[in-house]
Design an enzyme around this catalytic site. Structure first.
Site, short mmCIF file in Angstrom:
data_model
loop_
_atom_site.label_atom_id
_atom_site.label_comp_id
_atom_site.label_asym_id
_atom_site.label_seq_id
_atom_site.Cartn_x
_atom_site.Cartn_y
_atom_site.Cartn_z
N HIS A 90 10.88 -15.61 -0.64
CA HIS A 90 10.85 -15.06 -1.92
C HIS A 90 12.14 -14.92 -2.38
CE1 HIS A 90 10.57 -10.90 -0.86
NE2 HIS A 90 11.46 -10.58 -2.06
N ASP A 109 6.53 -15.38 4.43
CA ASP A 109 7.83 -15.03 3.86
C ASP A 109 8.95 -15.25 4.57
OD1 ASP A 109 9.13 -14.49 1.45
OD2 ASP A 109 8.77 -12.15 1.49
N SER A 150 15.11 -7.41 0.47
CA SER A 150 14.34 -8.48 1.04
C SER A 150 15.17 -9.26 1.81
CB SER A 150 13.75 -9.13 -0.18
OG SER A 150 12.50 -8.48 -0.54
N GLY A 151 14.52 -10.05 2.77
CA GLY A 151 15.21 -10.98 3.63
C GLY A 151 16.04 -10.45 4.50
N1 ARG Z 1 10.37 -7.53 -2.55
C1 ARG Z 1 11.34 -6.78 -2.41
C2 ARG Z 1 12.82 -7.01 -2.48
O1 ARG Z 1 12.73 -8.54 -3.05
C3 ARG Z 1 11.45 -5.84 -1.17
C4 ARG Z 1 10.45 -4.80 -1.23
C5 ARG Z 1 10.32 -4.05 0.11
N2 ARG Z 1 9.50 -2.76 -0.10
C6 ARG Z 1 9.23 -1.85 0.77
N3 ARG Z 1 8.68 -0.81 0.31
N4 ARG Z 1 9.56 -1.90 1.99
O2 ARG Z 1 13.71 -6.96 -2.23
#
Ligand code: ARG
Length: 290
Positions: free
Chosen positions: A76, A129, A226-227
């Site tokens: 993503h 993902d 993320s990632g």
């Molecule tokens: N989707 C988020 C990003 O793009 C990460 C979210 C992780 N959330 C969590 N509560 N651990 O950075």
């Protein structure tokens, strides 16, 4: 008077000594502590200044060095939604290594030769993902972390793990300038399924995901992480993927389960040994002279 003042002081000191219950404002999300990239050399930042501005080197996601030219990240992070274009057209996409503080210029910014996004990634369910970035030039040895394989004890419930990132520290858009890490526990699949049975919040899929956190909340990954890596027992076990809010009780962080995608990563890696010293890729191949 003196006695009274003393007892008031003592009572006040006692009040201060009793930890206050965590409120939303005190939650530090990647809440543990500041860490140095020297101690987590496989933790890298993905950046695009054109898209995300120059103040924090353009950081928008995390990534992990699994082999000298191979970075894994979340699918993503590499979508048109995030990049504004196809990854192949994101010419200022960079992988930043060895920069603890994004306001500085330490470390190196590496160009991207190729970005592969798991075609089975579903933005609806967040399943699968994962993406693989091939660097334009290889990193020196010694920055890589091995991917955990299925059945390894690091996936057992209650295994202590650490999550790393430059993301939001409070769940309100306060992105960190410095790399931080927070301790979390790998949670059992039953608990993860109870937390995310489906519907608006998303569904937990035990085959391709793992969840980690604390029953009481307080420590978690958040937006901008993320990632990035979830590490246990010296192995990469997960990639920051999604969650409901950040660090909320009963709402653990959900990660891409590395053991479920490591074969895909290997298949899209130009490196010979993306699994590290003990990996099956090496066992399956005859030794290649260096
Ligand atoms: N989707 C988020 C990003 O793009 C990460 C979210 C992780 N959330 C969590 N509560 N651990 O950075």
């Amino acid at each position: 008077m003196r006695a009274l003042r003393y007892s008031l002081t003592a009572a006040f000191a006692l009040l201060l000594a009793v930890p206050a219950p965590a409120t939303a404002d005190e939650r530090l999300v990647v809440g543990g502590q500041e860490v140095k990239t020297a101690d987590a050399p496989w933790a890298v930042a993905l950046a695009s200044r054109a898209r995300f501005g120059t103040t924090r080197s353009g950081q928008f996601c995390g990534g992990v060095v699994v082999a000298r030219s191979t970075i894994v990240t979340a699918a993503h992070c590499l979508t048109r939604d995030v990049l504004g274009t196809e990854p192949s057209a994101a010419t200022d996409l960079r992988v930043i290594v060895g920069r603890d503080d994004l306001r500085g210029t330490a470390g190196k910014e590496l160009a991207v030769k190729e970005a592969w996004v798991n075609p089975d990634f579903s933005a609806g369910t967040n399943a699968g993902d994962v993406g693989v970035i091939t660097l334009a030039e290889p990193l020196p040895d010694g920055r890589t972390i091995a991917m955990a394989q299925q059945g390894e004890p690091v996936y057992a419930a209650n295994t202590p793990a650490m999550v790393y990132g430059w993301g939001d520290t409070q769940g309100n858009g306060s992105y960190s300038d410095t790399l931080r890490a927070a301790p979390v526990l790998v949670l059992g699949d039953e608990l993860c399924e109870q937390a995310y049975p489906g519907g608006l919040e998303g569904a937990y899929d035990r085959k391709t995901m793992l969840c980690a956190g604390w029953a009481e909340g307080g420590k978690d990954a958040c937006q901008g992480d993320s990632g990035g890596p979830l590490v246990a027992g010296g192995r990469l076990v997960g990639l920051v993927s999604w969650g409901s809010g950040c660090a909320q009780p009963g709402r653990p962080g959900v990660y891409t389960r590395i053991s479920a995608v490591s074969a895909m990563v290997t298949a899209h890696s130009v490196d010979k040994k993306p699994h590290g010293p003990q990996g099956p890729a090496q066992l399956a191949r005859p030794a290649v002279p260096k």
